[in-house]
Design an enzyme around this catalytic site. Structure first.
Site, PDB file in Angstrom:
ATOM      1  N   ARG A  46       1.155  -0.787   0.032  1.00 62.13           N
ATOM      2  CA  ARG A  46      -0.019  -0.062   0.118  1.00 62.13           C
ATOM      3  C   ARG A  46       0.702   1.097   0.132  1.00 62.13           C
ATOM      4  O   ARG A  46      -0.319   2.435  -0.057  1.00 62.13           O
ATOM      5  CB  ARG A  46      -0.848  -0.013   1.139  1.00 62.13           C
ATOM      6  CG  ARG A  46      -1.902  -0.833   0.977  1.00 62.13           C
ATOM      7  CD  ARG A  46      -3.167  -1.261   1.961  1.00 62.13           C
ATOM      8  NE  ARG A  46      -2.702  -1.363   3.456  1.00 62.13           N
ATOM      9  CZ  ARG A  46      -2.740  -1.994   4.792  1.00 62.13           C
ATOM     10  NH1 ARG A  46      -3.730  -1.953   5.425  1.00 62.13           N
ATOM     11  NH2 ARG A  46      -2.171  -2.397   5.354  1.00 62.13           N
ATOM     12  N   LYS A 154       3.739 -17.153   8.475  1.00 60.58           N
ATOM     13  CA  LYS A 154       3.236 -17.470   9.974  1.00 60.58           C
ATOM     14  C   LYS A 154       3.053 -16.301  10.884  1.00 60.58           C
ATOM     15  O   LYS A 154       3.022 -14.963  10.405  1.00 60.58           O
ATOM     16  CB  LYS A 154       3.548 -18.125  10.993  1.00 60.58           C
ATOM     17  CG  LYS A 154       4.656 -17.910  11.241  1.00 60.58           C
ATOM     18  CD  LYS A 154       5.059 -18.653  12.909  1.00 60.58           C
ATOM     19  CE  LYS A 154       5.560 -16.969  13.995  1.00 60.58           C
ATOM     20  NZ  LYS A 154       6.133 -16.931  14.874  1.00 60.58           N
ATOM     21  N   ASP A 183       7.296 -22.628   7.341  1.00 60.75           N
ATOM     22  CA  ASP A 183       7.715 -22.532   8.885  1.00 60.75           C
ATOM     23  C   ASP A 183       9.529 -22.793   8.937  1.00 60.75           C
ATOM     24  O   ASP A 183       9.545 -23.606   8.508  1.00 60.75           O
ATOM     25  CB  ASP A 183       6.830 -23.810   9.860  1.00 60.75           C
ATOM     26  CG  ASP A 183       7.036 -24.041  11.214  1.00 60.75           C
ATOM     27  OD1 ASP A 183       8.493 -23.574  11.716  1.00 60.75           O
ATOM     28  OD2 ASP A 183       6.321 -24.433  12.104  1.00 60.75           O
ATOM     29  N   HIS A 184       9.512 -21.428   9.502  1.00 59.02           N
ATOM     30  CA  HIS A 184      11.233 -21.189   8.829  1.00 59.02           C
ATOM     31  C   HIS A 184      12.188 -22.396   9.812  1.00 59.02           C
ATOM     32  O   HIS A 184      13.370 -22.565   9.379  1.00 59.02           O
ATOM     33  CB  HIS A 184      11.894 -19.966   8.881  1.00 59.02           C
ATOM     34  CG  HIS A 184      12.403 -19.424  10.740  1.00 59.02           C
ATOM     35  ND1 HIS A 184      10.819 -18.952  11.308  1.00 59.02           N
ATOM     36  CD2 HIS A 184      13.456 -19.592  11.186  1.00 59.02           C
ATOM     37  CE1 HIS A 184      11.885 -18.893  12.422  1.00 59.02           C
ATOM     38  NE2 HIS A 184      12.926 -19.084  12.196  1.00 59.02           N
ATOM     39  N   LYS A 188      15.240 -25.267   8.468  1.00 61.40           N
ATOM     40  CA  LYS A 188      17.018 -24.847   9.158  1.00 61.40           C
ATOM     41  C   LYS A 188      17.159 -26.479   8.656  1.00 61.40           C
ATOM     42  O   LYS A 188      16.530 -27.580   8.944  1.00 61.40           O
ATOM     43  CB  LYS A 188      16.884 -24.885  10.567  1.00 61.40           C
ATOM     44  CG  LYS A 188      16.456 -23.404  11.102  1.00 61.40           C
ATOM     45  CD  LYS A 188      15.989 -23.523  12.701  1.00 61.40           C
ATOM     46  CE  LYS A 188      15.708 -22.265  13.021  1.00 61.40           C
ATOM     47  NZ  LYS A 188      16.313 -21.333  13.189  1.00 61.40           N
ATOM     48  N   GLU A 222      15.748 -18.029  24.008  1.00 60.59           N
ATOM     49  CA  GLU A 222      16.116 -16.974  23.407  1.00 60.59           C
ATOM     50  C   GLU A 222      16.661 -16.394  24.456  1.00 60.59           C
ATOM     51  O   GLU A 222      15.996 -16.147  25.622  1.00 60.59           O
ATOM     52  CB  GLU A 222      14.965 -16.165  22.358  1.00 60.59           C
ATOM     53  CG  GLU A 222      15.043 -17.033  21.409  1.00 60.59           C
ATOM     54  CD  GLU A 222      13.583 -16.307  20.575  1.00 60.59           C
ATOM     55  OE1 GLU A 222      14.037 -15.545  18.941  1.00 60.59           O
ATOM     56  OE2 GLU A 222      12.129 -16.594  20.757  1.00 60.59           O
ATOM     57  N   HIS A 246       6.801 -23.642  15.816  1.00 61.92           N
ATOM     58  CA  HIS A 246       7.857 -24.489  15.112  1.00 61.92           C
ATOM     59  C   HIS A 246       8.369 -25.819  16.368  1.00 61.92           C
ATOM     60  O   HIS A 246       8.860 -26.330  15.609  1.00 61.92           O
ATOM     61  CB  HIS A 246       9.181 -22.855  15.485  1.00 61.92           C
ATOM     62  CG  HIS A 246       9.098 -22.078  14.567  1.00 61.92           C
ATOM     63  ND1 HIS A 246       8.885 -22.100  14.206  1.00 61.92           N
ATOM     64  CD2 HIS A 246       8.680 -20.832  14.841  1.00 61.92           C
ATOM     65  CE1 HIS A 246       8.302 -20.764  13.229  1.00 61.92           C
ATOM     66  NE2 HIS A 246       8.399 -20.397  14.819  1.00 61.92           N
ATOM     67  N   LYS A 347      11.673 -16.581  26.074  1.00 65.39           N
ATOM     68  CA  LYS A 347      12.687 -14.928  25.635  1.00 65.39           C
ATOM     69  C   LYS A 347      13.577 -15.092  27.478  1.00 65.39           C
ATOM     70  O   LYS A 347      13.048 -15.180  28.410  1.00 65.39           O
ATOM     71  CB  LYS A 347      12.113 -14.104  25.444  1.00 65.39           C
ATOM     72  CG  LYS A 347      11.163 -14.495  23.739  1.00 65.39           C
ATOM     73  CD  LYS A 347      11.114 -13.426  23.007  1.00 65.39           C
ATOM     74  CE  LYS A 347      10.690 -14.211  22.132  1.00 65.39           C
ATOM     75  NZ  LYS A 347      11.802 -13.713  20.405  1.00 65.39           N
TER      76      LYS A 347
HETATM   77  C1  BG6 Z   1       9.549 -15.990  15.378  1.00 66.05           C
HETATM   78  C2  BG6 Z   1       9.092 -16.154  16.099  1.00 66.05           C
HETATM   79  O1  BG6 Z   1       9.017 -17.161  14.430  1.00 66.05           O
HETATM   80  O2  BG6 Z   1      10.395 -17.066  15.260  1.00 66.05           O
HETATM   81  C3  BG6 Z   1       9.994 -15.167  17.509  1.00 66.05           C
HETATM   82  O3  BG6 Z   1       7.913 -14.824  15.766  1.00 66.05           O
HETATM   83  C4  BG6 Z   1      11.340 -15.520  17.663  1.00 66.05           C
HETATM   84  O4  BG6 Z   1       9.930 -14.348  18.384  1.00 66.05           O
HETATM   85  C5  BG6 Z   1      11.393 -16.592  16.159  1.00 66.05           C
HETATM   86  O5  BG6 Z   1      11.787 -15.057  18.371  1.00 66.05           O
HETATM   87  C6  BG6 Z   1      13.074 -17.266  16.753  1.00 66.05           C
HETATM   88  O6  BG6 Z   1      13.611 -17.648  15.350  1.00 66.05           O
HETATM   89  P1  BG6 Z   1      15.518 -18.330  15.653  1.00 66.05           P
HETATM   90  O7  BG6 Z   1      15.080 -19.124  14.213  1.00 66.05           O
HETATM   91  O8  BG6 Z   1      16.348 -17.033  15.955  1.00 66.05           O
HETATM   92  O9  BG6 Z   1      15.324 -19.268  16.463  1.00 66.05           O
END
Ligand code: BG6
Length: 497
Positions: A46, A154, A183-184, A188, A222, A246, A347
């Site tokens: 936008r 997501k 889903d990243h 990995k 994290e 994840h 976290k």
């Molecule tokens: C994301 C979350 O999907 O994954 C974040 O929304 C998180 O809150 C992140 O920090 C963590 O990803 P990675 O690859 O750094 O473990």
């Protein structure tokens, strides 16, 4: 595999994800010569921007690219930037995509992308269905001249009901085989290696069951807090943000039965079965006893004062959103009956680490003297990040008289494969989707099965009586109460940095 000529249309292209993740991933693919001959990116959102402004923002002047590719030649960047275009959608995503269509057609003709289009939805999820609907109305979903695929980011739903609604909404306009839910974590290397460890070796799988495994532990820690995403995070929380997607994806790879082949649907069928076999916690008492939630509090780390969760921007002062979640659960099937799983994510932990620990049972008859080891049982540790690798802990004899046993490690680190370039998650996943391989993408039924499991916990945490919310100082391994969860079976393994 063959990567056909194609166009990537990014909705929400002016947002952070494009510059931070997508463009660096594409750039790596470009440097690795993995992009097809004719490949362009059309940003759509936008914001009012020209092609040149878009190129500057996400490529030429992007700090993310600069940081990642320090000694990059400017002309490389310039040639890459020429592949980027931008289309202003006007004030609203819910509009007629006629102009967009004309632009796509013109670019397709000029750039030779052969009608193959990948739509990447990097907008708030509330817009996904709207975008799909408008693409369909403009005939931009038809596959009679080139394929059309859609990648969605997501969060995929907010709970079971909204996830189902979203799946249905998208499937009204695109076939399930066209939809790629990213889903990243599946991108990995070490997460994928779970499959290989299990199914390409003969030494683990025979032990991979209730007869030999005592319990399974997964830690996702994290060190950062909610960073600048307080607003989003406060309406989400650790369970939605990390666990539902994840971590349950990781669980499904540990739990699943061997697929009959490596076809995406064979693998995904087994993952769905795995997720459906998680024992859903139906009554409040079980949820109360088997889950812990907590929030980080302010503290002082190395002379630096750290804000508590409730003091973060965008977070309600009386927020009840968890930044720590630990869940104990069981898997009701032949292989896993009565083996407890302990999964935690949080976290503001002491370090950033994700690992899976398979704790094996003790030998059923002990004949050697205990040398006072903390735990003499065998463990298989799969380090997902950082220092990606695999570690087997086993007992060896202490040299000298008698039979004292000491613990030793057999380890493998990915970094020792020096010549291989480990692809980053987004890079790998984008390339897979570009080649039409959905193995590492979540299917609708997987996502729904994961929500089925999570939903009662969310409900109880929201509406239950006697729901506890603990606090933990930033920089420690969560609330002490979490030890009670795993009590009687051992203790959490708190991995070092
Ligand atoms: C994301 C979350 O999907 O994954 C974040 O929304 C998180 O809150 C992140 O920090 C963590 O990803 P990675 O690859 O750094 O473990």
């Amino acid at each position: 595999k063959n990567t056909e000529n194609q166009m990537l249309v990014i909705f929400g292209a002016s947002g952070d994800l494009t510059a931070r993740k997508l463009v660096p991933a594409l750039f790596n693919l470009y440097l690795d010569k993995q992009l097809p001959e004719n490949f362009i990116v059309l940003g759509a959102s936008r914001t009012n921007m020209t092609d040149a402004e878009f190129r500057n923002k996400v490529v030429l002047e992007s700090s993310y690219l600069q940081e990642k590719f320090k000694d990059l030649k400017e002309d490389h960047k310039a040639t890459f930037a020429n592949r980027f275009f931008y289309e202003d959608l006007g004030g609203d995503y819910d509009t007629d995509y006629y102009t967009l269509k004309k632009r796509i057609e013109a670019l397709n003709d000029a750039e030779g992308t052969e009608g193959n289009i990948m739509y990447y939805l990097s907008t708030p999820p509330t817009l996904y269905e709207t975008i799909a609907k408008n693409l369909a109305a403009a005939g931009l979903n038809t596959q009679n001249n080139g394929w059309k695929r859609m990648i969605v980011e997501k969060p995929f739903g907010y709970d079971l009901e909204t996830a189902k609604k979203l799946n249905k909404g998208l499937q009204n306009y695109f076939k399930e085989s066209q939809i790629y839910r990213i889903d990243h974590y599946l991108g990995k290397e070490t997460v994928q290696n779970l499959l290989v460890t299990r199914f390409a070796n003969s030494i683990f799988e025979p032990l991979w069951n209730r007869n030999y495994i005592n319990h399974v532990e997964i830690t996702n820690a994290e060190s950062v807090g909610v960073e600048k995403r307080g607003g989003y995070y406060d309406s989400s929380g650790a369970l939605r943000d990390m666990f539902q997607n994840h971590l349950l994806q990781i669980v499904s790879l540990i739990v699943m039965e061997p697929p009959i082949g490596d076809h995406p649907e064979e693998i995904r069928n087994e993952k769905v079965k795995a997720l459906k076999s998680l024992r859903i916690m139906k009554d409040d008492k079980t949820i109360h006893d088997h889950t812990i939630r907590a929030q980080y509090m302010g503290s002082n780390i190395d002379g630096k004062s750290i804000k508590g969760y409730r003091e973060e921007d965008g977070v309600a002062k009386d927020s009840l959103t968890e930044t720590y979640a630990a869940i104990k659960f069981f898997v009701d099937n032949w292989r896993w009956k009565d083996v407890p799983f302990y999964v935690r994510t949080a976290k503001r932990m002491p370090t950033k680490v994700t690992e899976v620990v398979i704790h094996f049972k003790s030998p059923h008859h002990q004949i050697f003297q205990d040398s006072g080891m903390q735990s003499k049982d065998n463990k298989l540790i799969i380090r997902i990040q950082p220092d990606e690798g695999i570690l087997v802990k086993f007992g060896v004899k202490v040299p000298g008289q008698g039979f004292k046993v000491e613990r030793a490690n057999l380890d493998f680190y990915y970094s020792s494969l020096a010549e291989t370039h480990v692809m980053e998650a987004y890079e790998r996943l984008l390339l897979d989707a570009m080649q039409g391989d959905a193995t590492l993408y979540a299917r609708a039924d997987e996502v729904e099965a994961a929500w089925e499991f999570v939903n009662p916990i969310l409900d109880y945490w929201k509406n239950g009586t006697d729901v506890r919310m603990y606090g933990y100082a930033s920089g420690v391994w969560g609330p002490v109460n979490a030890d009670e969860l795993i009590d009687g079976i051992g203790m959490w393994r708190n991995p070092g940095p």
